[in-house]
Scaffold this motif. Structure first.
Motif, PDB file in Angstrom:
ATOM      1  N   VAL A  62      45.693 -52.239 -32.652  1.00 35.79           N
ATOM      2  CA  VAL A  62      46.828 -52.751 -33.423  1.00 35.79           C
ATOM      3  C   VAL A  62      46.578 -54.193 -33.829  1.00 35.79           C
ATOM      4  O   VAL A  62      46.047 -54.980 -33.034  1.00 35.79           O
ATOM      5  N   LEU A  63      46.956 -54.530 -35.070  1.00 31.80           N
ATOM      6  CA  LEU A  63      46.918 -55.923 -35.542  1.00 31.80           C
ATOM      7  C   LEU A  63      48.329 -56.329 -35.924  1.00 31.80           C
ATOM      8  O   LEU A  63      49.010 -55.578 -36.643  1.00 31.80           O
ATOM      9  N   ALA A  77      53.615 -53.856 -27.785  1.00 31.35           N
ATOM     10  CA  ALA A  77      52.681 -53.721 -26.652  1.00 31.35           C
ATOM     11  C   ALA A  77      53.250 -52.858 -25.532  1.00 31.35           C
ATOM     12  O   ALA A  77      52.517 -52.105 -24.890  1.00 31.35           O
ATOM     13  N   ARG A  78      54.563 -52.900 -25.332  1.00 30.73           N
ATOM     14  CA  ARG A  78      55.170 -52.123 -24.222  1.00 30.73           C
ATOM     15  C   ARG A  78      55.053 -50.622 -24.463  1.00 30.73           C
ATOM     16  O   ARG A  78      55.162 -49.830 -23.541  1.00 30.73           O
ATOM     17  N   LEU A  79      54.820 -50.227 -25.720  1.00 35.79           N
ATOM     18  CA  LEU A  79      54.758 -48.797 -26.080  1.00 35.79           C
ATOM     19  C   LEU A  79      53.321 -48.282 -26.199  1.00 35.79           C
ATOM     20  O   LEU A  79      53.111 -47.097 -26.459  1.00 35.79           O
ATOM     21  N   LEU A  80      52.336 -49.170 -26.044  1.00 34.30           N
ATOM     22  CA  LEU A  80      50.945 -48.756 -26.274  1.00 34.30           C
ATOM     23  C   LEU A  80      50.400 -47.955 -25.089  1.00 34.30           C
ATOM     24  O   LEU A  80      50.717 -48.252 -23.936  1.00 34.30           O
ATOM     25  N   PRO A  81      49.553 -46.963 -25.370  1.00 30.89           N
ATOM     26  CA  PRO A  81      48.929 -46.190 -24.285  1.00 30.89           C
ATOM     27  C   PRO A  81      47.955 -47.059 -23.499  1.00 30.89           C
ATOM     28  O   PRO A  81      47.477 -48.068 -24.019  1.00 30.89           O
ATOM     29  N   PRO A  82      47.628 -46.685 -22.231  1.00 31.16           N
ATOM     30  CA  PRO A  82      46.681 -47.488 -21.442  1.00 31.16           C
ATOM     31  C   PRO A  82      45.356 -47.632 -22.187  1.00 31.16           C
ATOM     32  O   PRO A  82      44.912 -46.692 -22.843  1.00 31.16           O
ATOM     33  N   LEU A  86      46.304 -54.872 -28.661  1.00 35.69           N
ATOM     34  CA  LEU A  86      47.023 -55.498 -29.767  1.00 35.69           C
ATOM     35  C   LEU A  86      46.467 -56.897 -29.983  1.00 35.69           C
ATOM     36  O   LEU A  86      46.427 -57.697 -29.038  1.00 35.69           O
ATOM     37  N   ILE A  87      45.982 -57.167 -31.210  1.00 37.30           N
ATOM     38  CA  ILE A  87      45.564 -58.524 -31.571  1.00 37.30           C
ATOM     39  C   ILE A  87      46.656 -59.088 -32.465  1.00 37.30           C
ATOM     40  O   ILE A  87      47.059 -58.452 -33.441  1.00 37.30           O
ATOM     41  N   THR A  88      47.188 -60.286 -32.096  1.00 36.80           N
ATOM     42  CA  THR A  88      48.244 -60.895 -32.890  1.00 36.80           C
ATOM     43  C   THR A  88      47.812 -62.273 -33.358  1.00 36.80           C
ATOM     44  O   THR A  88      47.327 -63.074 -32.564  1.00 36.80           O
ATOM     45  N   LEU A  89      47.942 -62.521 -34.677  1.00 31.29           N
ATOM     46  CA  LEU A  89      47.509 -63.785 -35.273  1.00 31.29           C
ATOM     47  C   LEU A  89      48.719 -64.669 -35.563  1.00 31.29           C
ATOM     48  O   LEU A  89      49.692 -64.225 -36.157  1.00 31.29           O
ATOM     49  N   GLU A  90      48.651 -65.930 -35.125  1.00 30.19           N
ATOM     50  CA  GLU A  90      49.732 -66.894 -35.385  1.00 30.19           C
ATOM     51  C   GLU A  90      49.116 -68.227 -35.830  1.00 30.19           C
ATOM     52  O   GLU A  90      48.261 -68.776 -35.154  1.00 30.19           O
ATOM     53  N   PHE A  91      49.573 -68.711 -36.986  1.00 26.18           N
ATOM     54  CA  PHE A  91      49.044 -69.951 -37.561  1.00 26.18           C
ATOM     55  C   PHE A  91      49.638 -71.191 -36.897  1.00 26.18           C
ATOM     56  O   PHE A  91      48.966 -72.203 -36.702  1.00 26.18           O
ATOM     57  N   ASN A  92      50.925 -71.090 -36.522  1.00 25.89           N
ATOM     58  CA  ASN A  92      51.671 -72.245 -36.005  1.00 25.89           C
ATOM     59  C   ASN A  92      51.412 -72.403 -34.506  1.00 25.89           C
ATOM     60  O   ASN A  92      51.771 -71.537 -33.705  1.00 25.89           O
ATOM     61  N   ASP A 136      44.376 -48.963 -36.302  1.00 23.06           N
ATOM     62  CA  ASP A 136      45.214 -47.768 -36.450  1.00 23.06           C
ATOM     63  C   ASP A 136      46.586 -48.138 -37.007  1.00 23.06           C
ATOM     64  O   ASP A 136      47.212 -47.339 -37.701  1.00 23.06           O
ATOM     65  N   PHE A 137      47.030 -49.375 -36.667  1.00 19.61           N
ATOM     66  CA  PHE A 137      48.368 -49.821 -37.047  1.00 19.61           C
ATOM     67  C   PHE A 137      48.365 -51.323 -37.292  1.00 19.61           C
ATOM     68  O   PHE A 137      47.773 -52.077 -36.512  1.00 19.61           O
ATOM     69  N   VAL A 138      48.993 -51.769 -38.374  1.00 25.35           N
ATOM     70  CA  VAL A 138      49.123 -53.198 -38.696  1.00 25.35           C
ATOM     71  C   VAL A 138      50.594 -53.510 -38.942  1.00 25.35           C
ATOM     72  O   VAL A 138      51.240 -52.807 -39.729  1.00 25.35           O
TER      73      VAL A 138
END
Ligand SMILES: O=C(NCCO)c1cc(-c2ccc(F)cc2)cc(O)c1O
Ligand SMILES: [Mg+2]
Length: 214
Positions: A62-63, A77-82, A86-92, A136-138
């Motif tokens: 996941v992105l 993230a709480r719903l993701l299978p083992p 999840l990679i999350t991008l934040e500029f600030n 798979d998901f963005v």
């Protein structure tokens, strides 16, 4: 100096939520936004639409573009299978600092990689830096004028595969007309609109779900 809204949100999470319990973190943020201060997270109504899309997909890779305080990061993230990531991008940098602590409070740091920086710099590095073949998901929830260029960049970097689902927050408010026109008219996407409301208000807003057809 006066604290910032993200700092006040984190305090409420640490005061009201139970460490390691993602649902209590979600409820604490919803409570803060409904009763204390409006904040620009996806909110509970659109959040449950996000939950249903993620649950249905059970994505491995996941992105998230735009972490803010980590509310939607925790929801996903709480719903993701083992083993899923999840990679999350934040500029600030200030948002990223708060989000790290919110994600840790939820006990989800093992599933989440928070990357600080510009999406256009990091999307081309996903393969070599994080060993990602395709996502798979963005979830798109960052600067609205970046939705379209970053989607084209993900296509060009080969990060989307047949069936990858893109879910974009804020179709109406603030809105992103160029991205919407693209995913709704491109032969490479099957797009649909989930009508909802701007979090905790009566104003209409919604999520656009677009499946990449390859
Ligand atoms: O800018 C946004 N996100 C990128 C930075 O993190 C954003 C803004 C708003 C919003 C703001 C001001 C208003 F009046 C209405 C909506 C809502 C959102 O869901 C958002 O994601
Ligand atoms: Mg948003």
């Amino acid at each position: 100096t006066r604290s910032t809204r993200p700092q006040r949100l984190l305090k409420v999470v640490q005061k009201r939520a139970t460490r390691g319990d993602p649902q209590s973190v979600i409820s604490a943020v919803d409570h803060f936004c409904r009763h204390s201060e409006w904040a620009m997270n996806v909110g509970d109504e659109k959040g449950s639409i996000l939950d249903s899309v993620v649950s249905e997909l059970s994505p491995e890779k996941v992105l998230e573009l735009g972490t803010y305080c980590g509310y939607s990061t925790v929801r996903i993230a709480r719903l993701l299978p083992p083993g899923a990531r999840l990679i999350t991008l934040e500029f600030n940098a200030d948002y990223a600092a708060i989000a790290r602590q919110v994600i840790a409070w939820a006990g989800l740091e093992d599933k989440v990689q928070l990357v600080e920086g510009a999406s256009e710099d990091w999307i081309p590095r996903m393969k070599e830096h994080y060993g990602i073949e395709t996502f798979d998901f963005v979830f798109l929830d960052h600067w609205k004028d970046r939705y379209l260029p970053d989607t084209k960049l993900m296509e060009d970097c080969g990060l989307l595969r047949k069936g990858t689902v893109l879910l974009a927050d804020n179709v109406i408010c603030p809105g992103f007309p160029d991205y919407l026109e693209y995913v709704r008219n491109s032969l490479s996407y099957k797009s649909c609109y989930f009508k909802s409301h701007l979090k905790y208000t009566k104003a209409e807003d919604g999520l656009e779900k677009s499946v990449f057809l390859g």
